[in-house]
Design a protein around this motif. Structure first.
Motif, PDB file in Angstrom:
ATOM      1  N   ALA A  11       9.482  16.837  20.210  1.00 29.94           N
ATOM      2  CA  ALA A  11       9.387  16.212  18.886  1.00 29.94           C
ATOM      3  C   ALA A  11       8.966  14.752  18.984  1.00 29.94           C
ATOM      4  O   ALA A  11       8.437  14.189  18.005  1.00 29.94           O
ATOM      5  CB  ALA A  11      10.719  16.315  18.161  1.00 29.94           C
ATOM      6  N   ALA A  12       9.158  14.120  20.151  1.00 28.45           N
ATOM      7  CA  ALA A  12       8.790  12.715  20.310  1.00 28.45           C
ATOM      8  C   ALA A  12       7.288  12.498  20.132  1.00 28.45           C
ATOM      9  O   ALA A  12       6.862  11.415  19.713  1.00 28.45           O
ATOM     10  CB  ALA A  12       9.220  12.222  21.695  1.00 28.45           C
ATOM     11  N   PHE A  13       6.501  13.530  20.449  1.00 27.64           N
ATOM     12  CA  PHE A  13       5.046  13.385  20.305  1.00 27.64           C
ATOM     13  C   PHE A  13       4.608  13.364  18.847  1.00 27.64           C
ATOM     14  O   PHE A  13       3.471  13.005  18.544  1.00 27.64           O
ATOM     15  CB  PHE A  13       4.338  14.521  21.051  1.00 27.64           C
ATOM     16  CG  PHE A  13       4.497  14.450  22.539  1.00 27.64           C
ATOM     17  CD1 PHE A  13       3.789  13.522  23.276  1.00 27.64           C
ATOM     18  CD2 PHE A  13       5.369  15.294  23.207  1.00 27.64           C
ATOM     19  CE1 PHE A  13       3.930  13.440  24.654  1.00 27.64           C
ATOM     20  CE2 PHE A  13       5.535  15.224  24.581  1.00 27.64           C
ATOM     21  CZ  PHE A  13       4.815  14.289  25.311  1.00 27.64           C
ATOM     22  N   TYR A  14       5.504  13.785  17.948  1.00 30.78           N
ATOM     23  CA  TYR A  14       5.174  13.767  16.515  1.00 30.78           C
ATOM     24  C   TYR A  14       6.189  12.945  15.717  1.00 30.78           C
ATOM     25  O   TYR A  14       6.267  13.083  14.502  1.00 30.78           O
ATOM     26  CB  TYR A  14       5.107  15.196  15.970  1.00 30.78           C
ATOM     27  CG  TYR A  14       3.817  15.896  16.339  1.00 30.78           C
ATOM     28  CD1 TYR A  14       2.667  15.735  15.559  1.00 30.78           C
ATOM     29  CD2 TYR A  14       3.744  16.677  17.478  1.00 30.78           C
ATOM     30  CE1 TYR A  14       1.483  16.351  15.914  1.00 30.78           C
ATOM     31  CE2 TYR A  14       2.560  17.301  17.841  1.00 30.78           C
ATOM     32  CZ  TYR A  14       1.429  17.130  17.045  1.00 30.78           C
ATOM     33  OH  TYR A  14       0.237  17.741  17.403  1.00 30.78           O
ATOM     34  N   ARG A  15       6.922  12.068  16.403  1.00 35.15           N
ATOM     35  CA  ARG A  15       7.914  11.244  15.716  1.00 35.15           C
ATOM     36  C   ARG A  15       7.243  10.331  14.688  1.00 35.15           C
ATOM     37  O   ARG A  15       7.814  10.035  13.635  1.00 35.15           O
ATOM     38  CB  ARG A  15       8.698  10.422  16.741  1.00 35.15           C
ATOM     39  CG  ARG A  15       9.832   9.604  16.121  1.00 35.15           C
ATOM     40  CD  ARG A  15      10.571   8.820  17.189  1.00 35.15           C
ATOM     41  NE  ARG A  15      11.401   9.688  18.017  1.00 35.15           N
ATOM     42  CZ  ARG A  15      11.419   9.669  19.338  1.00 35.15           C
ATOM     43  NH1 ARG A  15      10.622   8.846  19.997  1.00 35.15           N
ATOM     44  NH2 ARG A  15      12.203  10.482  20.019  1.00 35.15           N
ATOM     45  N   SER A  16       6.053   9.868  14.973  1.00 38.04           N
ATOM     46  CA  SER A  16       5.356   8.941  14.075  1.00 38.04           C
ATOM     47  C   SER A  16       4.330   9.642  13.179  1.00 38.04           C
ATOM     48  O   SER A  16       3.537   8.977  12.514  1.00 38.04           O
ATOM     49  CB  SER A  16       4.640   7.852  14.888  1.00 38.04           C
ATOM     50  OG  SER A  16       3.601   8.440  15.676  1.00 38.04           O
ATOM     51  N   TYR A  17       4.366  10.991  13.166  1.00 37.51           N
ATOM     52  CA  TYR A  17       3.309  11.711  12.425  1.00 37.51           C
ATOM     53  C   TYR A  17       3.331  11.390  10.930  1.00 37.51           C
ATOM     54  O   TYR A  17       2.287  11.119  10.326  1.00 37.51           O
ATOM     55  CB  TYR A  17       3.449  13.219  12.646  1.00 37.51           C
ATOM     56  CG  TYR A  17       2.356  14.042  12.003  1.00 37.51           C
ATOM     57  CD1 TYR A  17       1.017  13.793  12.292  1.00 37.51           C
ATOM     58  CD2 TYR A  17       2.657  15.078  11.119  1.00 37.51           C
ATOM     59  CE1 TYR A  17       0.010  14.549  11.707  1.00 37.51           C
ATOM     60  CE2 TYR A  17       1.661  15.838  10.542  1.00 37.51           C
ATOM     61  CZ  TYR A  17       0.337  15.566  10.841  1.00 37.51           C
ATOM     62  OH  TYR A  17      -0.656  16.308  10.259  1.00 37.51           O
TER      63      TYR A  17
ATOM     64  N   VAL B 183       0.736   8.582  21.114  1.00 37.93           N
ATOM     65  CA  VAL B 183       2.039   8.289  21.740  1.00 37.93           C
ATOM     66  C   VAL B 183       1.850   7.943  23.213  1.00 37.93           C
ATOM     67  O   VAL B 183       2.354   6.925  23.704  1.00 37.93           O
ATOM     68  CB  VAL B 183       2.990   9.492  21.591  1.00 37.93           C
ATOM     69  CG1 VAL B 183       4.273   9.269  22.383  1.00 37.93           C
ATOM     70  CG2 VAL B 183       3.321   9.727  20.117  1.00 37.93           C
ATOM     71  N   VAL B 184       1.111   8.786  23.927  1.00 38.70           N
ATOM     72  CA  VAL B 184       0.886   8.562  25.360  1.00 38.70           C
ATOM     73  C   VAL B 184       0.096   7.280  25.584  1.00 38.70           C
ATOM     74  O   VAL B 184       0.448   6.444  26.440  1.00 38.70           O
ATOM     75  CB  VAL B 184       0.158   9.779  25.978  1.00 38.70           C
ATOM     76  CG1 VAL B 184      -0.207   9.503  27.432  1.00 38.70           C
ATOM     77  CG2 VAL B 184       1.021  11.025  25.869  1.00 38.70           C
TER      78      VAL B 184
END
Length: 401
Positions: free
Chosen positions: A240-246, A211-212
């Motif tokens: 939760a944005a850090f795992y939105r694409s998990y 993400v970063v």
């Protein structure tokens, strides 16, 4: 007669090491101990099947002696790094995997930056590129020579532990499942299953880094550095944005890694059937496996990039109602969330062709990337295993003296 020839051949092997009597004696002692272990470990079923023939069929004894001699010779010269579970320990796989992951991501980072930009659904006019080399030239010319490397430090920090877990869990599960599914042989099902499980661990560590990294790679990225990006995402979109694409990452990487590992192991069977350390076969197998898996899973990678970057122009296009047969009110799309939403967005803004945006850059990135990863991993695994093997051998000889 055959036995006498075999004994003479073993004696010559023991006496060739520098003509040193001490070394020769130690080598001969090692050969005797090896032969004792080999004959002692023969199963009763094999002995039972050979016993009726020993009296009248001496050819069986000849084949057995010759095979024993061939098997015995590498024992003192070269460790079988694929067949030494004591040498290729979990720590060996983790260390080799961490080094391989960091080198892979760092060396290929500029191409990864280009891939991220070329997957943009609504790129800025200044960020529309014809191909990979055109993109690199224009990024360096207009934004500076270090611009393609933004976000590299975040990737390096995440790649080490992610790939350590990745390779260690893969090797452990591959061996365990192969022993259950197809004992004594390679199992494609075991390889694919082990790759899928390893991906779960890898992506759990790597997803926040992705993400970063991808937000810093985008054109006109508003973030000054890695920590500024982390703080901004945390404050504006929540953790939760850090795992939105998990889930999307897993949906992409599970089939990717299953194809990747199954293709790699299949090519190794063809190019390196004895599973010795062979840099050229590791590199070629890794490159072809990466290319096939990358091309197949590109549509999912496009969706993952969209979820990670939350591309501002794509969001504004959705809000203004662009796309065939779609009408949305202002502010209707603050965030794109979930794989289904990402799929609809890609199709709405780019059609079927949109799912293959950046496929050229993705293949160009993955081929050398997986080649580097496997080559470095196998090299370090071989070196560490050989070092541990030689260390144990020296300790064993010192204990005897």
């Amino acid at each position: 007669m055959e036995a006498d020839g075999f004994v003479r051949r073993r004696r010559m092997t023991a006496e060739t090491t520098g003509n040193d009597p001490g070394v020769a004696g130690a080598s001969a002692g090692a050969e005797v101990r090896w032969l004792g272990g080999r004959f002692w470990g023969v199963s009763e079923s094999i002995v039972g099947s050979l016993t009726p023939r020993i009296g009248g069929e001496t050819e069986l004894q000849t084949v057995d002696f010759i095979r024993s001699a061939q098997d015995a010779q590498p024992e003192d010269t070269e460790p079988d790094y694929e067949g030494l579970p004591q040498g290729a320990s979990t720590s060996t796989h983790m260390l080799a995997g961490a080094v391989a992951g960091i080198m892979e991501h760092c060396l290929m980072f500029p191409i990864d930056c280009v891939k991220t930009r070329m997957q943009s659904l609504q790129p800025d006019p200044a960020a529309r590129y014809r191909n990979v080399m055109d993109a690199l030239r224009r990024i360096v010319a207009t934004e500076g020579v270090w611009r393609p490397m933004r976000g590299l430090n975040a990737t390096a920090v995440g790649a080490g532990p992610a790939h350590a877990l990745y390779f260690a869990s893969y090797e452990k599960l591959k061996k365990t499942l192969s022993d259950v599914i197809h004992p004594g042989a390679n199992s494609h099902l075991a390889n694919g299953t082990a790759g899928c499980v390893a991906t779960l661990l890898h992506d759990a560590v790597m997803n926040p880094t992705e993400v970063v990294k991808q937000r810093m790679q985008m054109y006109n990225s508003p973030y000054r550095g890695v920590m500024d990006c982390v703080r901004a995402v945390w404050q504006k979109e929540g953790p939760a944005a850090f795992y939105r694409s998990y889930t999307t990452q897993l949906t992409m990487n599970v089939p990717f890694q299953a194809l990747h590992f199954m293709t790699y192991e299949y090519l190794q069977e063809l190019l390196n059937p004895h599973r010795q350390y062979n840099p050229s076969s590791h590199m070629l197998s890794g490159a072809l496996a990466g290319a096939i898996a990358a091309a197949t899973t590109t549509p999912l990678d496009v969706c993952k990039t969209l979820l990670n970057t939350q591309e501002s122009l794509a969001l504004s296009s959705l809000s203004s109602g662009q796309g065939p047969g779609q009408s949305q009110g202002p502010g209707a799309h603050r965030h794109i969330s979930g794989l289904a939403h990402a799929f609809r967005t890609v199709y709405r803004l780019g059609g079927l062709k949109g799912f293959f945006k950046g496929v050229q850059a993705r293949i160009i990135y993955q081929m050398p990337s997986t080649a580097i990863s496997w080559s470095v991993y196998e090299f370090f695994k071989y070196g560490l295993t050989k070092h541990q093997h030689n260390k144990r051998k020296t300790q064993h000889m010192e204990a005897e003296i």
